[in-house]
Design a protein around this motif. Structure first.
Motif, short mmCIF file in Angstrom:
data_model
loop_
_atom_site.label_atom_id
_atom_site.label_comp_id
_atom_site.label_asym_id
_atom_site.label_seq_id
_atom_site.Cartn_x
_atom_site.Cartn_y
_atom_site.Cartn_z
N ASP A 35 -8.44 36.43 64.87
CA ASP A 35 -7.39 36.46 63.86
C ASP A 35 -7.48 37.71 62.99
OD1 ASP A 35 -6.20 34.13 64.69
OD2 ASP A 35 -7.29 32.88 63.27
N TYR A 36 -8.69 38.14 62.67
CA TYR A 36 -8.84 39.32 61.83
C TYR A 36 -8.47 40.61 62.55
CZ TYR A 36 -10.94 36.56 58.19
OH TYR A 36 -11.15 35.65 57.20
N SER A 37 -8.49 40.61 63.87
CA SER A 37 -8.13 41.81 64.61
C SER A 37 -6.63 41.91 64.87
CB SER A 37 -8.89 41.86 65.94
OG SER A 37 -8.47 40.81 66.79
N ARG A 38 -5.88 40.91 64.46
CA ARG A 38 -4.43 40.97 64.64
C ARG A 38 -3.86 42.11 63.80
NH1 ARG A 38 -2.01 36.62 66.99
NH2 ARG A 38 -3.33 34.80 67.24
N MET A 39 -2.89 42.75 64.35
CA MET A 39 -2.18 43.84 63.68
C MET A 39 -3.08 45.03 63.36
SD MET A 39 1.05 42.99 63.33
CE MET A 39 1.71 43.93 62.00
N PHE A 40 -4.28 45.06 63.93
CA PHE A 40 -5.19 46.18 63.67
C PHE A 40 -4.62 47.49 64.19
CE2 PHE A 40 -9.06 48.72 64.38
CZ PHE A 40 -9.52 48.72 63.07
N GLN A 41 -3.82 47.42 65.27
CA GLN A 41 -3.21 48.63 65.80
C GLN A 41 -2.25 49.25 64.78
OE1 GLN A 41 -2.77 45.61 67.08
NE2 GLN A 41 -0.63 45.23 67.53
N GLY B 205 2.92 49.02 55.07
CA GLY B 205 3.71 47.90 54.56
C GLY B 205 3.86 46.80 55.59
N ALA B 206 4.04 47.17 56.86
CA ALA B 206 4.14 46.16 57.92
C ALA B 206 2.82 45.41 58.05
CB ALA B 206 4.52 46.83 59.24
N PHE B 207 1.72 46.14 58.00
CA PHE B 207 0.40 45.51 58.09
C PHE B 207 0.16 44.56 56.92
CE2 PHE B 207 -4.17 45.68 57.10
CZ PHE B 207 -4.68 45.18 58.28
N LEU B 208 0.43 45.03 55.71
CA LEU B 208 0.22 44.20 54.53
C LEU B 208 1.18 43.02 54.48
CD1 LEU B 208 -0.36 46.96 51.85
CD2 LEU B 208 -2.05 45.41 52.83
N GLY B 209 2.43 43.25 54.86
CA GLY B 209 3.41 42.17 54.87
C GLY B 209 3.03 41.07 55.83
N ARG C 32 0.94 35.72 56.48
CA ARG C 32 -0.03 34.89 57.21
C ARG C 32 -0.84 34.03 56.25
NH1 ARG C 32 -2.71 35.39 62.32
NH2 ARG C 32 -3.76 33.40 62.51
N HIS C 33 -1.21 34.58 55.11
CA HIS C 33 -1.99 33.80 54.15
C HIS C 33 -1.13 32.81 53.37
CE1 HIS C 33 -5.94 35.50 54.72
NE2 HIS C 33 -5.38 36.69 54.80
N LEU C 34 0.16 33.11 53.21
CA LEU C 34 1.03 32.17 52.52
C LEU C 34 1.46 31.00 53.41
CD1 LEU C 34 3.40 34.49 50.49
CD2 LEU C 34 1.67 32.95 49.60
N PHE C 35 1.83 31.30 54.66
CA PHE C 35 2.43 30.29 55.53
C PHE C 35 1.56 29.89 56.71
CE2 PHE C 35 6.22 32.35 53.67
CZ PHE C 35 6.72 31.24 53.02
N GLY C 36 0.45 30.52 56.93
CA GLY C 36 -0.41 30.18 58.06
C GLY C 36 0.12 30.78 59.36
N VAL D 90 11.51 30.62 58.35
CA VAL D 90 11.60 31.86 59.14
C VAL D 90 12.20 32.98 58.29
CG1 VAL D 90 12.65 32.90 61.18
CG2 VAL D 90 11.73 30.60 61.31
N LEU D 91 13.22 32.65 57.50
CA LEU D 91 13.82 33.66 56.62
C LEU D 91 12.84 34.10 55.53
CD1 LEU D 91 17.46 32.35 56.19
CD2 LEU D 91 16.69 34.37 57.42
N ALA D 92 12.06 33.17 55.02
CA ALA D 92 11.06 33.53 54.01
C ALA D 92 10.04 34.50 54.59
CB ALA D 92 10.38 32.28 53.48
N ARG D 93 9.63 34.25 55.82
CA ARG D 93 8.68 35.16 56.47
C ARG D 93 9.29 36.55 56.62
NH1 ARG D 93 4.38 33.01 59.39
NH2 ARG D 93 4.25 30.77 59.28
N ALA D 94 10.52 36.62 57.07
CA ALA D 94 11.19 37.91 57.25
C ALA D 94 11.37 38.64 55.92
CB ALA D 94 12.54 37.71 57.93
N ILE D 95 11.70 37.91 54.88
CA ILE D 95 11.89 38.53 53.56
C ILE D 95 10.58 39.07 53.02
CG2 ILE D 95 12.46 38.01 51.16
CD1 ILE D 95 14.65 36.12 52.29
#
Length: 87
Positions: A5-11, A44-48, A53-57, A69-74
């Motif tokens: 999970d921690y290696s997600r979005m590492f790229q 910003g994409a990495f942080l978003g 992920r921490h808000l919604f799992g 789904v809209l909340a995630r996108a926003i």
């Protein structure tokens, strides 16, 4: 969370680091600014992603609940826009 999970979005993190390194290396102001902004947007994409992920799992692809789904996108879009504007 496990190690996978921690290696997600590492790229995206590495891509942002490459953009920032390129901005420090290039001497032309227009290209330097473009690389710097690209680094902000990928950061910003990495942080978003991680804020979401921490808000919604974990994201469930079967989840068709539209407000979630809209909340995630926003959240991700707000993080990208905030970094793009340098806020």
């Amino acid at each position: 969370m496990n190690d996978k999970d921690y290696s997600r979005m590492f790229q995206w993190f590495l891509l942002a680091a490459c953009f920032y390194a390129g901005a420090l290396y290039v001497q032309q102001p227009q290209i330097e600014t473009g690389l710097w902004k690209a680094g902000h947007i990928t950061s910003g994409a990495f942080l978003g992603y991680w804020i979401d992920r921490h808000l919604f799992g974990r994201y469930n692809h079967d989840d068709k609940y539209v407000p979630r789904v809209l909340a995630r996108a926003i959240i991700v879009a707000a993080a990208i826009i905030g970094m793009a504007f340098g806020l």
